[in-house]
Scaffold this motif. Structure first.
Motif, PDB file in Angstrom:
ATOM      1  N   ASP A 149       1.074  -0.957  -0.257  1.00  0.00           N
ATOM      2  CA  ASP A 149       0.296  -0.019   0.173  1.00  0.00           C
ATOM      3  C   ASP A 149       1.130   1.224  -0.360  1.00  0.00           C
ATOM      4  O   ASP A 149       2.223   1.361   0.958  1.00  0.00           O
ATOM      5  N   PHE A 150       0.411   2.212  -1.017  1.00  0.00           N
ATOM      6  CA  PHE A 150       1.455   3.086  -1.251  1.00  0.00           C
ATOM      7  C   PHE A 150       0.151   4.497  -0.488  1.00  0.00           C
ATOM      8  O   PHE A 150      -0.589   4.306  -0.544  1.00  0.00           O
ATOM      9  N   LYS A 151       0.793   5.655  -0.050  1.00  0.00           N
ATOM     10  CA  LYS A 151       0.385   6.469   0.800  1.00  0.00           C
ATOM     11  C   LYS A 151       0.661   7.360  -0.082  1.00  0.00           C
ATOM     12  O   LYS A 151       1.471   7.445  -0.768  1.00  0.00           O
ATOM     13  N   ASN A 152      -0.031   9.542   0.340  1.00  0.00           N
ATOM     14  CA  ASN A 152       0.776  10.398  -0.376  1.00  0.00           C
ATOM     15  C   ASN A 152       1.902  10.709   0.052  1.00  0.00           C
ATOM     16  O   ASN A 152       2.251  10.086   1.272  1.00  0.00           O
ATOM     17  N   VAL A 153       2.838  11.041  -0.454  1.00  0.00           N
ATOM     18  CA  VAL A 153       4.247  12.022  -0.127  1.00  0.00           C
ATOM     19  C   VAL A 153       3.975  12.098   0.584  1.00  0.00           C
ATOM     20  O   VAL A 153       3.501  13.342   0.479  1.00  0.00           O
ATOM     21  N   SER A 154       5.204  12.509   1.544  1.00  0.00           N
ATOM     22  CA  SER A 154       5.129  13.304   2.782  1.00  0.00           C
ATOM     23  C   SER A 154       5.240  14.737   2.572  1.00  0.00           C
ATOM     24  O   SER A 154       5.221  15.250   1.753  1.00  0.00           O
ATOM     25  N   LEU A 155       4.496  15.221   3.032  1.00  0.00           N
ATOM     26  CA  LEU A 155       5.004  17.330   3.463  1.00  0.00           C
ATOM     27  C   LEU A 155       5.921  17.630   3.477  1.00  0.00           C
ATOM     28  O   LEU A 155       6.372  18.978   2.779  1.00  0.00           O
ATOM     29  N   LEU A 156       6.801  16.698   3.891  1.00  0.00           N
ATOM     30  CA  LEU A 156       8.050  17.132   3.773  1.00  0.00           C
ATOM     31  C   LEU A 156       9.111  16.885   2.374  1.00  0.00           C
ATOM     32  O   LEU A 156      10.187  17.724   1.975  1.00  0.00           O
ATOM     33  N   GLU A 157       8.245  16.054   1.246  1.00  0.00           N
ATOM     34  CA  GLU A 157       8.659  15.128   0.450  1.00  0.00           C
ATOM     35  C   GLU A 157       8.511  15.819  -0.654  1.00  0.00           C
ATOM     36  O   GLU A 157       9.361  16.836  -1.443  1.00  0.00           O
ATOM     37  N   ILE A 158       7.261  16.623  -0.521  1.00  0.00           N
ATOM     38  CA  ILE A 158       7.380  17.460  -1.660  1.00  0.00           C
ATOM     39  C   ILE A 158       7.608  18.791  -1.749  1.00  0.00           C
ATOM     40  O   ILE A 158       7.539  19.414  -2.558  1.00  0.00           O
ATOM     41  N   THR A 159       7.539  19.950  -0.310  1.00  0.00           N
ATOM     42  CA  THR A 159       7.735  20.363  -0.072  1.00  0.00           C
ATOM     43  C   THR A 159       9.449  20.471  -0.910  1.00  0.00           C
ATOM     44  O   THR A 159      10.013  22.055  -1.209  1.00  0.00           O
ATOM     45  N   LYS A 160       9.667  19.284  -1.050  1.00  0.00           N
ATOM     46  CA  LYS A 160      11.610  19.590  -1.145  1.00  0.00           C
ATOM     47  C   LYS A 160      11.566  19.708  -2.231  1.00  0.00           C
ATOM     48  O   LYS A 160      12.554  20.371  -3.313  1.00  0.00           O
ATOM     49  N   LEU A 161      10.629  18.994  -3.519  1.00  0.00           N
ATOM     50  CA  LEU A 161      10.809  19.042  -4.673  1.00  0.00           C
ATOM     51  C   LEU A 161       9.952  20.037  -4.795  1.00  0.00           C
ATOM     52  O   LEU A 161      10.792  20.444  -5.752  1.00  0.00           O
ATOM     53  N   ILE A 162       9.388  20.698  -4.818  1.00  0.00           N
ATOM     54  CA  ILE A 162       9.096  22.116  -5.129  1.00  0.00           C
ATOM     55  C   ILE A 162       9.900  23.393  -5.036  1.00  0.00           C
ATOM     56  O   ILE A 162       9.866  23.970  -5.762  1.00  0.00           O
ATOM     57  N   ASN A 163      10.471  23.261  -3.651  1.00  0.00           N
ATOM     58  CA  ASN A 163      11.603  23.922  -3.363  1.00  0.00           C
ATOM     59  C   ASN A 163      12.844  24.318  -4.309  1.00  0.00           C
ATOM     60  O   ASN A 163      13.482  24.889  -5.122  1.00  0.00           O
ATOM     61  N   GLU A 164      13.183  22.462  -5.047  1.00  0.00           N
ATOM     62  CA  GLU A 164      14.074  22.049  -6.208  1.00  0.00           C
ATOM     63  C   GLU A 164      13.418  23.004  -7.581  1.00  0.00           C
ATOM     64  O   GLU A 164      14.397  23.473  -8.003  1.00  0.00           O
ATOM     65  N   ILE A 165      12.799  22.918  -7.585  1.00  0.00           N
ATOM     66  CA  ILE A 165      12.302  23.543  -9.046  1.00  0.00           C
ATOM     67  C   ILE A 165      11.376  25.054  -8.598  1.00  0.00           C
ATOM     68  O   ILE A 165      11.791  25.058 -10.030  1.00  0.00           O
ATOM     69  N   ASN A 166      11.620  25.392  -7.883  1.00  0.00           N
ATOM     70  CA  ASN A 166      11.423  26.819  -7.375  1.00  0.00           C
ATOM     71  C   ASN A 166      12.502  27.663  -7.670  1.00  0.00           C
ATOM     72  O   ASN A 166      12.746  28.129  -8.130  1.00  0.00           O
ATOM     73  N   LYS A 167      13.735  26.523  -7.277  1.00  0.00           N
ATOM     74  CA  LYS A 167      14.988  27.598  -7.288  1.00  0.00           C
ATOM     75  C   LYS A 167      15.651  27.105  -9.000  1.00  0.00           C
ATOM     76  O   LYS A 167      16.071  28.446  -9.514  1.00  0.00           O
ATOM     77  N   THR A 168      15.658  26.431  -9.549  1.00  0.00           N
ATOM     78  CA  THR A 168      15.618  25.401 -11.140  1.00  0.00           C
ATOM     79  C   THR A 168      14.740  26.812 -11.817  1.00  0.00           C
ATOM     80  O   THR A 168      15.507  27.315 -12.702  1.00  0.00           O
ATOM     81  N   GLU A 169      13.921  26.963 -11.937  1.00  0.00           N
ATOM     82  CA  GLU A 169      13.091  27.222 -13.147  1.00  0.00           C
ATOM     83  C   GLU A 169      12.904  29.446 -12.702  1.00  0.00           C
ATOM     84  O   GLU A 169      11.777  29.383 -13.012  1.00  0.00           O
ATOM     85  N   CYS A 170      13.639  29.422 -11.672  1.00  0.00           N
ATOM     86  CA  CYS A 170      12.982  30.984 -10.272  1.00  0.00           C
ATOM     87  C   CYS A 170      12.168  31.359 -10.528  1.00  0.00           C
ATOM     88  O   CYS A 170      11.202  32.030 -11.406  1.00  0.00           O
ATOM     89  N   LEU A 171      10.717  30.945 -10.214  1.00  0.00           N
ATOM     90  CA  LEU A 171       9.582  30.972 -10.016  1.00  0.00           C
ATOM     91  C   LEU A 171       8.782  32.049  -8.806  1.00  0.00           C
ATOM     92  O   LEU A 171       7.977  32.211  -8.982  1.00  0.00           O
TER      93      LEU A 171
END
Length: 229
Positions: free
Chosen positions: A165-187
């Motif tokens: 059984d999978f669960k939703n990705v954790s808030l910590l992991e999602i936030t980390k992913l968004i922060n990486e994209i935010n920095k890379t793409e200058c969002l």
């Protein structure tokens, strides 16, 4: 597209580390059974919410195998079902996809595994298909992916079925992913904007990537984030 650019391609980049280890143990079991008993008629049933990383986890962990992808639509029609069954071969059989392993100059060990995503779309056809594969004595593992737990009961009596059984990705992991994209793409997203994106997506990774891509496209416009979201 962000869905391609930021798609995990290695085990290290996958979410759900505990589940990754569980699936790796299942793979080891398959290999051990093939070496000892040759019987690999095993089912891996992966269940969890949309956008939690089930399919991409399979793609990453099973790169060393020839995944025979079965369209769930084909399992709802008897004529298509028979045609689909003809595509299924045993674990170590030769196929066009794995023929390199039979080239002794460049031997690659890519055995076959049947893979069906979104089994909730094929109604009762999924159980019929699995039973027919093994009734024909085709010695091959089968991976099933489902977005709702109610279909687990269908295979609960199968002794050769492993449920994960999978669960939703954790808030910590999602936030980390968004922060990486935010920095890379200058969002230029602040913490409050990131929180709104996560709330809007309902923790669906595919939705998050889509929202971030659309926000990236809108950077050159005068649209306000509040209106955008």
């Amino acid at each position: 597209m962000f869905s391609v650019k930021y798609k995990p391609t290695t085990q290290k980049l996958l979410f759900h580390k505990d589940i990754v280890n569980h699936i790796r143990k299942w793979i080891q079991t398959i290999e051990y059974k093939y070496e000892t008993t040759k019987n690999v008629k095993e089912i891996l049933f992966l269940n969890g919410p949309v956008g939690c990383g089930k399919s991409v986890t399979v793609e990453c962990l099973f790169k060393g195998y020839n995944l025979i992808n079965i369209d769930s639509d084909n399992l709802r029609n008897n004529d298509r079902l028979n045609e689909t069954l003809q595509q299924i071969v045993s674990f170590s059989s030769i196929t066009l996809a794995n023929i390199d392993k039979w080239n002794h100059k460049n031997k690659q060990d890519k055995n076959n595994i049947v893979f069906i995503d979104n089994i909730e779309l094929c109604d009762s056809g999924k159980e019929t298909f699995v039973n027919l594969v093994y009734a024909r004595n085709i010695n091959v593992p089968i991976i099933l992916i489902c977005n709702t737990s109610k279909y687990k009961d269908i295979f609960s009596s199968y002794k050769n079925c492993t449920f994960i059984d999978f669960k939703n990705v954790s808030l910590l992991e999602i936030t980390k992913l968004i922060n990486e994209i935010n920095k890379t793409e200058c969002l230029k997203l602040d913490k409050n904007m990131i929180k709104k994106i996560i709330d809007k997506s309902h923790y669906d990774i595919r939705q998050i990537l889509f929202i971030l891509e659309q926000w990236n496209i809108s950077k050159g416009t005068s649209i306000l984030f509040s209106n955008f979201i």
